[in-house]
Design a protein around this motif. Structure first.
Motif, PDB file in Angstrom:
ATOM      1  N   LYS A  97      -5.704 -29.812  -0.678  1.00  0.00           N
ATOM      2  CA  LYS A  97      -5.398 -30.574  -1.878  1.00  0.00           C
ATOM      3  C   LYS A  97      -3.938 -30.995  -1.888  1.00  0.00           C
ATOM      4  CE  LYS A  97      -8.925 -28.376  -4.753  1.00  0.00           C
ATOM      5  NZ  LYS A  97      -9.182 -27.568  -5.992  1.00  0.00           N
ATOM      6  N   GLU A  98      -3.692 -32.187  -2.473  1.00  0.00           N
ATOM      7  CA  GLU A  98      -2.330 -32.708  -2.508  1.00  0.00           C
ATOM      8  C   GLU A  98      -1.366 -31.770  -3.239  1.00  0.00           C
ATOM      9  OE1 GLU A  98      -4.980 -34.455  -3.203  1.00  0.00           O
ATOM     10  OE2 GLU A  98      -4.957 -36.378  -2.130  1.00  0.00           O
ATOM     11  N   ALA A  99      -1.845 -31.099  -4.293  1.00  0.00           N
ATOM     12  CA  ALA A  99      -0.963 -30.214  -5.067  1.00  0.00           C
ATOM     13  C   ALA A  99      -0.491 -29.044  -4.211  1.00  0.00           C
ATOM     14  CB  ALA A  99      -1.685 -29.704  -6.303  1.00  0.00           C
ATOM     15  N   ILE A 100      -1.384 -28.508  -3.373  1.00  0.00           N
ATOM     16  CA  ILE A 100      -1.017 -27.377  -2.507  1.00  0.00           C
ATOM     17  C   ILE A 100      -0.005 -27.820  -1.456  1.00  0.00           C
ATOM     18  CG2 ILE A 100      -1.898 -25.764  -0.794  1.00  0.00           C
ATOM     19  CD1 ILE A 100      -4.501 -25.653  -2.392  1.00  0.00           C
ATOM     20  N   ILE A 101      -0.295 -28.980  -0.842  1.00  0.00           N
ATOM     21  CA  ILE A 101       0.629 -29.488   0.176  1.00  0.00           C
ATOM     22  C   ILE A 101       1.996 -29.748  -0.429  1.00  0.00           C
ATOM     23  CG2 ILE A 101       1.063 -31.368   1.793  1.00  0.00           C
ATOM     24  CD1 ILE A 101      -1.958 -31.699   2.101  1.00  0.00           C
ATOM     25  N   ALA A 102       2.026 -30.283  -1.627  1.00  0.00           N
ATOM     26  CA  ALA A 102       3.301 -30.571  -2.290  1.00  0.00           C
ATOM     27  C   ALA A 102       4.102 -29.289  -2.504  1.00  0.00           C
ATOM     28  CB  ALA A 102       3.049 -31.268  -3.615  1.00  0.00           C
ATOM     29  N   LYS A 103       3.419 -28.222  -2.939  1.00  0.00           N
ATOM     30  CA  LYS A 103       4.117 -26.950  -3.171  1.00  0.00           C
ATOM     31  C   LYS A 103       4.619 -26.337  -1.855  1.00  0.00           C
ATOM     32  CE  LYS A 103       1.644 -25.785  -7.412  1.00  0.00           C
ATOM     33  NZ  LYS A 103       0.705 -24.843  -8.091  1.00  0.00           N
ATOM     34  N   LEU A 104       3.800 -26.412  -0.820  1.00  0.00           N
ATOM     35  CA  LEU A 104       4.238 -25.886   0.483  1.00  0.00           C
ATOM     36  C   LEU A 104       5.450 -26.649   1.003  1.00  0.00           C
ATOM     37  CD1 LEU A 104       0.777 -25.393   2.233  1.00  0.00           C
ATOM     38  CD2 LEU A 104       2.320 -23.585   1.465  1.00  0.00           C
ATOM     39  N   ALA A 105       5.423 -27.975   0.880  1.00  0.00           N
ATOM     40  CA  ALA A 105       6.537 -28.801   1.354  1.00  0.00           C
ATOM     41  C   ALA A 105       7.788 -28.560   0.512  1.00  0.00           C
ATOM     42  CB  ALA A 105       6.142 -30.272   1.325  1.00  0.00           C
ATOM     43  N   ALA A 136       7.166 -33.498  -0.205  1.00  0.00           N
ATOM     44  CA  ALA A 136       6.749 -32.871  -1.464  1.00  0.00           C
ATOM     45  C   ALA A 136       6.596 -33.919  -2.569  1.00  0.00           C
ATOM     46  CB  ALA A 136       7.772 -31.809  -1.866  1.00  0.00           C
ATOM     47  N   GLN A 137       7.533 -34.857  -2.643  1.00  0.00           N
ATOM     48  CA  GLN A 137       7.462 -35.906  -3.677  1.00  0.00           C
ATOM     49  C   GLN A 137       6.263 -36.826  -3.427  1.00  0.00           C
ATOM     50  OE1 GLN A 137       8.966 -35.276  -6.246  1.00  0.00           O
ATOM     51  NE2 GLN A 137      11.076 -36.001  -6.315  1.00  0.00           N
ATOM     52  N   TYR A 138       6.009 -37.149  -2.173  1.00  0.00           N
ATOM     53  CA  TYR A 138       4.895 -38.059  -1.872  1.00  0.00           C
ATOM     54  C   TYR A 138       3.573 -37.440  -2.319  1.00  0.00           C
ATOM     55  CZ  TYR A 138       1.283 -40.475   0.756  1.00  0.00           C
ATOM     56  OH  TYR A 138       0.122 -41.142   1.095  1.00  0.00           O
ATOM     57  N   TYR A 139       3.336 -36.161  -1.933  1.00  0.00           N
ATOM     58  CA  TYR A 139       2.051 -35.556  -2.279  1.00  0.00           C
ATOM     59  C   TYR A 139       1.964 -35.242  -3.773  1.00  0.00           C
ATOM     60  CZ  TYR A 139       0.380 -35.299   2.493  1.00  0.00           C
ATOM     61  OH  TYR A 139      -0.088 -35.640   3.742  1.00  0.00           O
ATOM     62  N   CYS A 160      -0.018 -37.154  -9.360  1.00  0.00           N
ATOM     63  CA  CYS A 160       0.224 -37.996 -10.541  1.00  0.00           C
ATOM     64  C   CYS A 160      -0.754 -39.165 -10.592  1.00  0.00           C
ATOM     65  CB  CYS A 160       1.653 -38.528 -10.524  1.00  0.00           C
ATOM     66  SG  CYS A 160       2.904 -37.227 -10.674  1.00  0.00           S
ATOM     67  N   ASN A 161      -1.068 -39.723  -9.432  1.00  0.00           N
ATOM     68  CA  ASN A 161      -2.013 -40.835  -9.374  1.00  0.00           C
ATOM     69  C   ASN A 161      -3.374 -40.410  -9.895  1.00  0.00           C
ATOM     70  OD1 ASN A 161      -4.244 -42.355  -7.534  1.00  0.00           O
ATOM     71  ND2 ASN A 161      -2.541 -43.746  -8.005  1.00  0.00           N
ATOM     72  N   GLY A 162      -3.782 -39.195  -9.534  1.00  0.00           N
ATOM     73  CA  GLY A 162      -5.077 -38.703 -10.009  1.00  0.00           C
ATOM     74  C   GLY A 162      -5.076 -38.478 -11.498  1.00  0.00           C
ATOM     75  N   LYS A 163      -3.908 -38.170 -12.061  1.00  0.00           N
ATOM     76  CA  LYS A 163      -3.807 -37.943 -13.507  1.00  0.00           C
ATOM     77  C   LYS A 163      -3.459 -39.217 -14.265  1.00  0.00           C
ATOM     78  CE  LYS A 163      -2.154 -33.164 -12.986  1.00  0.00           C
ATOM     79  NZ  LYS A 163      -1.017 -32.248 -13.266  1.00  0.00           N
ATOM     80  N   LYS A 164      -3.348 -40.337 -13.578  1.00  0.00           N
ATOM     81  CA  LYS A 164      -2.994 -41.629 -14.167  1.00  0.00           C
ATOM     82  C   LYS A 164      -1.606 -41.620 -14.808  1.00  0.00           C
ATOM     83  CE  LYS A 164      -7.012 -43.225 -13.027  1.00  0.00           C
ATOM     84  NZ  LYS A 164      -7.125 -44.150 -11.859  1.00  0.00           N
TER      85      LYS A 164
END
Length: 868
Positions: free
Chosen positions: A208-216, A258-261, A266-270
Motif C-alpha cells: 500500500k502507498e501509505a506503508i511505502i510512504a512511511k518506510l521512505a 515519501a512525498q510521492y507515495y 491523498c489522491n485516494g482521499k480526494k
C-alpha cells in the motif's frame, strides 16, 4: 524501482604475521608444567592459517567469506579470555581503511601487541565485508534483498559494538577509522541502507502507498542523521570524496519518494490540494537528488510519474475541485515505520564454533587459582609458624631448666642420653660445616639477583634515552607514546625488587648473627661423641642420686608428654602441607554456572572445610602447652630443692644448657638458610622472567622505532625529491651498458655459529652473564633462554604469580589466622576489617618477628617475602 547504489565500507589492510612461535612459547611457559604439559601446536597452526584466510588473502564477496572472518573473530574472543593481555607480544599492524596514503608515505597504520586490538580490527572488517556482500546482491530478487537487509543490519550492530568498546580495548588513540565518532556514523549509514532495502522490497511487493510512504520517510530520517554525523568537522576528511554527496542525494530522494507515495494516499482521499503540494515538493527533491549525485537520469522514472500525476491533479483541481494548494511546510509530516534495526552482535558470530583452545584454562580461572594458592599458602605458613614458635618457646623453657638432661645424670663422665641424641642429629645433618657452606653461598646468590636487576634497569634506561633523543630531534613528529609512561610499572617494580633484596640481606645478617652467638655449642655438638664427653665436665654422685627422686619421676612423665606434643605437631604440619584440593574444577564449575567467579567466597568456604579442623587442633595444642609448661616449672622447683648441697648450677649444668640451646639453634638456622637459598633461587627465575619482559618490550619498541623512522625519513626524502631539479643522465649511460659488480659472498660464521632461527645461548655462557644474546642476522636481543616468548609492554600483572612458601598475606579475603572452625564469626570480622585501615605489613617469619618480610600485594607482579 531503480537499482540503488549501496555504499560499502572499505577493508582495513594487514600483512602476514607468524602466530605459531610466540603462542607456542607463551603456552609452554605460562600454561604447561612438567607434570601437565600443554600441547596446542595443531590449534596454533590452524589459527595461523585462519588469520591468513580471514585477514590477508583476497576473498570472493559471498557469505562463505563472511563466515571465515566471523570464525577468526570467534577464536580471538575465546583466546582473549584465556591468555593474559600483557603476555601477548605479537605486533598486529593494521592500516586505516579510508586513508589512501601518498606517493612518498604509505597509508596511516597502527601497531599494537594486543589480541583485543586484533579482534577490533577484524570486527571492523567483518562489518565492512558484510556491507560489500550486501552491495553486490541482486535487488530484483527477494533472496537478494533479504540477505542485503540482514547483512546491513548486522554490520550496523558490529559498528555500534566497536564504537562502545574500541577505546577500552586499545587504551590509546586509534586510527581515524576506529574513532568512536566515525564508527557511530558507519553504524548509522548501515542502518539507513538497510531501511532503504526495505523500501525497495515494499515497492517491489506493491504494498500500500501509505506503508511505502512511511518506510521512505523513515529512510529519509536515517539518512539525515547519517549526513549530520558525516558533516561533523572532525569527520569530513575521513570519508570517500563522493560519500557525502551521495548520502545527501539519497536523503533528498527518499524524502521525495515519501512525498510521492503520500500524494497517492491523498489522491485516494480526494485531497487534491494536499496532493498537488506533495507532488510539487517531491519533484523538487528528486531534481535536487539528481544534482547531488551528478547523475541526470537517476530517479528520472519517479520524476516523470510525479510530473504526470501533478499535471492531472492540477487539471482536476482547475476544472472540478478548486481547492487551495497549501504550503508543504504546514502539512502534517509523513508517518514513519522503522523496520531496520541495529542488531546486537551474538556471542558467537560464526554459524558453527569449535574452540581451538578448549583445553586452555581461562585467565579468570588462573587468577582465581593463583589467589587461592596465596590464601592457602598463607594459612599454612601462619599455622606452621605458630607451631614452630610454640616449639621454640617450649625448647627454650626446657633448656633453661636443663631438661631433660638433668633427669639423665649419672656419676662419672657419661653424657645424658638426650644430649647424645641431639649431638647425633647435629652430626647427621652436616654439623657446623653445612652451616658454614650455606652461609658462604648466600652472597653469590644475592649478587646474582642484583646483577639481573641491574641489567633489566640498564635496558630500560637505554630505551628511554633513545626515545628521548629522537623526541628531541623530531619534536611533534615523533608521535609515539613516551617511554616514561609505558615503563612506570617496570620502574616501580624494580624499586620493589631492590627493597626485597635489601630486606633479604638484612635477614641473612640476622641468621648469621644467631649462628655466631651459638657457634661454640654447635661446634662441640659437631665433634665425635668421645670428644664431646671429654669437653663436658663429669657429674657428681649427688646429681645422680637426685635424678632418682619422686620429683624426677614426675618430671619424666611430663617430658613424655612434651615428646608426644612435638610428635603431634609434626603430624599436623605434614597434614597442613599435604592437604590437596582440586580447586580448578571448583572454579570452572562456578564460571560455567554463574558466568563469573567469586573467588573470595569460594576460597573461604573451601579453606574452612579443609583447614578449620586442623586450626582447631593447633589451637588446642598451644593451649595445652601453656598448662604443661606451668606444671613442668612447678615440679622442677621441687626437683631443684631436692639437691643435697643447695648450691647453684655447676659448670656441667651450664654447658649442658648451652649445648641443648645450640642444638635448637643449629636446626633452626640450617632450616632458615636452606629456605633462604630456595628463596634466592625462586627469585632468580622470577627476575629472569621480569628481565625477559623488559627485554621483549625494548625489542618491540625498537621495531616500532625503526618503522616510525622509516616513515619519517621517507617523508623527508619525498619532500626533498619533489623540490629538487631533475638530475641529468650520466654520459656513460648513453655509450654503453655496464654490468653491476658481482655480489660479494656472505660472511662465514662457521659451521657451529648460530643462525637467526637458532635458540639463544644460555644466559651464563656469554662473556657478560647479564648481556642479551645476539645472533648473526638478527636485530635486537635474542629471546631469553628461560622465557623465549615475546611479551607486550608491561601494564601490571592481572594475577599473582606462583610463589614459594611463606608469602605475605594478600589484601582482602579472610586473614591468615582466621579460625575456620568458627565460620559464624566470618561476617562480623569482615565488617570490622572494612572499618579499619588495611594492614601494610605482615608479621615476620616465625622466630624472626623483629624482622618483618616484605608485604605481598596481588597488584604487584611479584613481591615475595623473605622465607625466614
Amino acid at each position: 524501482m531503480e537499482m540503488t547504489d549501496i555504499l560499502s565500507v572499505p577493508l582495513k589492510k594487514t600483512s602476514e604475521i607468524d602466530l605459531v612461535k610466540p603462542l607456542k612459547n607463551l603456552i609452554a611457559l605460562r600454561f604447561s608444567t612438567a607434570d601437565n604439559p600443554e600441547n596446542f601446536n595443531d590449534a596454533i597452526s590452524e589459527l595461523n592459517k585462519l588469520r591468513s584466510l580471514a585477514c590477508v588473502r583476497a576473498m570472493d564477496k559471498n557469505e562463505a567469506a563472511i563466515e571465515t572472518v566471523a570464525r577468526y573473530c570467534d577464536q580471538l574472543a575465546a583466546l582473549e579470555g584465556k591468555i593474559p593481555a600483557q603476555d601477548v607480544q605479537i605486533p598486529f599492524k593494521w592500516k586505516d581503511a579510508f586513508d589512501k596514503g601518498s606517493l612518498f608515505s604509505g597509508k596511516m597504520s597502527l601497531t599494537i601487541n594486543s589480541l583485543s586490538y586484533e579482534r577490533m580490527c577484524c570486527l571492523f572488517n567483518l562489518a565492512a565485508f558484510q556491507s560489500q556482500v550486501a552491495a553486490v546482491q541482486s535487488q530484483e530478487s527477494d533472496e537478494g534483498l533479504k540477505l542485503a537487509a540482514k547483512l546491513l543490519q548486522s554490520a550496523s550492530g558490529v559498528f555500534s559494538y566497536l564504537k562502545a568498546n574500541v577505546m577500552g580495548a586499545l587504551q590509546q588513540e586509534p586510527t581515524p577509522d576506529l574513532n568512536p565518532e566515525i564508527l557511530a556514523t558507519l553504524s548509522s549509514l548501515m542502518l539507513a541502507e538497510a531501511q532503504e532495502i526495505f523500501v525497495i522490497k515494499a515497492i517491489s511487493d506493491k504494498m500500500k502507498e501509505a506503508i511505502i510512504a512511511k518506510l521512505a520517510s523513515q529512510c529519509d530520517e536515517f539518512y539525515a542523521e547519517t549526513l549530520k554525523q558525516m558533516k561533523h568537522p572532525t569527520a569530513t576528511s575521513v570519508w570517500e570524496k563522493d560519500w557525502i554527496s551521495k548520502v545527501t542525494g539519497k536523503q533528498f530522494a527518499y524524502h521525495a519518494i515519501a512525498q510521492y507515495y503520500q500524494s497517492r494516499v491523498c489522491n485516494g482521499k480526494k485531497a487534491i490540494g494536499e496532493e498537488i503540494a506533495r507532488l510539487q515538493d517531491a519533484i523538487e527533491n528528486f531534481k535536487a537528488a539528481q544534482q547531488r549525485i551528478s547523475e541526470a537520469t537517476a530517479y528520472q522514472d519517479y520524476v516523470n510519474r510525479a510530473q504526470k500525476a501533478l499535471t492531472e491533479a492540477q487539471k482536476d483541481n482547475d476544472f472540478i475541485y478548486h481547492e487551495r494548494v497549501p504550503d508543504v511546510k504546514i502539512l502534517d509530516p509523513v508517518g514513519k515505520a522503522p523496520l531496520a534495526k541495529t542488531l546486537p552482535i551474538p556471542e558467537r558470530l560464526g554459524a558453527s564454533f569449535k574452540d581451538l583452545f578448549e583445553g586452555l584454562t581461562p585467565v579468570v580461572v588462573h587468577q582465581a587459582m593463583a589467589a587461592w594458592d596465596v590464601r592457602k599458602t598463607e594459612i599454612i605458613n601462619v599455622e606452621v609458624g605458630r607451631m614452630r614458635e610454640a616449639n621454640q618457646m617450649l625448647n627454650g623453657t626446657l633448656a633453661s631448666l636443663n631438661l631433660p638432661a638433668a633427669l639423665e645424670e649419672s656419676a662419672g663422665e657419661s653424657l645424658p642420653q638426650s644430649l647424645k641424641d641431639k649431638a647425633r642429629a647435629v652430626r647427621q645433618s652436616g654439623g657446623i660445616d653445612i652451616i658454614k657452606e650455606l652461609i658462604g653461598n648466600l652472597p653469590s646468590l644475592l649478587e646474582r639477583n642484583k646483577e639481573i636487576l641491574d641489567e633489566a634497569e640498564r635496558l630500560l634506561n637505554e630505551e628511554r634515552q633513545s626515545d628521548d633523543q629522537l623526541k628531541a630531534q623530531f619534536k611533534e613528529r615523533w608521535s609515539r607514546t613516551p617511554s616514561v609512561k609505558l615503563t612506570e610499572a617496570f620502574t616501580s617494580n624494580i624499586a620493589k625488587y631492590r627493597q626485597i633484596l635489601a630486606n633479604a640481606s638484612n635477614a641473612d645478617n640476622v641468621v648469621k648473627g644467631k649462628f655466631e652467638s651459638h657457634r661454640r655449642g654447635i661446634e662441640l655438638l659437631s665433634r665425635p661423641e668421645g670428644e664431646l664427653e671429654t669437653a663436658v665436665p663429669s657429674a657428681s654422685q649427688s646429681a645422680a642420686d637426685n635424678s632418682r627422686s619422686p620429683a624426677a619421676a614426675q618430671l619424666r612423665l611430663l617430658m613424655s608428654q612434651v615428646n608426644d606434643l612435638k610428635s603431634e605437631r609434626e603430624v599436623l604440619e605434614h597434614e597442613l602441607k599435604n592437604a590437596t584440593i582440586d580447586m580448578k574444577q571448583q572454579f570452572l564449575g562456578a564460571l560455567a554456572q554463574d558466568g563469573a567467579i567469586n573467588e573470595p567466597a569460594v576460597s573461604v568456604e573451601k579453606l574452612g572445610q579443609v583447614y578449620g579442623p586442623l586450626q582447631k587442633r593447633i589451637r588446642e595444642s598451644i593451649d595445652f602447652q601453656a598448662s604443661l609448661i606451668q606444671q613442668i616449672q612447678t615440679v622442677n622447683e621441687d626437683f631443684v630443692k631436692d639437691k643435697s648441697d643447695g648450691k647453684g648450677p655447676s659448670a656441667r649444668e651450664e654447658l649442658l644448657k648451652e649445648l641443648a640451646t645450640a642444638h635448637d639453634i643449629h636446626m633452626e638456622v640450617q632450616n632458615n638458610l636452606q629456605e633462604g637459598a630456595k628463596f634466592y633461587n625462586d627469585l632468580t627465575q622470577l627476575l629472569l622472567s621480569f628481565q625477559s619482559k623488559i627485554s621483549d618490550f625494548c625489542f618491540a619498541r625498537k621495531a616500532e622505532k625503526e618503522e616510525l623512522l622509516k616513515d619519517l625519513t621517507s617523508s623527508y626524502a619525498g619532500n626533498a625529491s619533489s623540490n629538487a631539479p631533475p638530475s641529468e643522465v650520466p654520459s656513460y649511460h648513453a655509450t654503453q651498458a655496464r654490468e653491476a659488480p658481482a655480489r660479494p659472498p656472505p660472511p662465514n660464521f662457521g659451521t657451529s655459529a648460530p643462525t637467526s632461527s637458532a635458540p639463544a645461548a644460555h644466559l651464563t655462557t656469554s662473556p657478560s652473564p647479564m648481556a642479551p644474546q645476539v645472533v648473526p642476522g638478527q636485530t635486537g636481543p635474542a629471546p631469553n633462554h628461560y622465557l623465549p616468548y615475546p611479551i607486550q609492554p608491561y601494564g601490571g600483572m592481572p594475577m599473582p604469580m606462583p610463589m614459594p612458601m611463606s608469602y605475605g598475606y594478600p589484601s582482602g579475603g579472610a586473614p591468615p589466622n582466621y579460625d575456620y572452625a568458627n565460620q559464624a564469626q566470618y561476617q562480623q570480622q569482615q565488617h570490622q576489617q572494612s572499618q579499619q585501615p588495611q594492614q601494610q605489613g605482615a608479621p615476620g617469619y616465625p622466630g624472626y618477628n623483629a624482622y618483618p618480610y616484605p608485604y605481598y600485594n596481588p597488584a604487584y607482579p611479584y613481591t615475595p617475602p623473605r622465607p625466614y
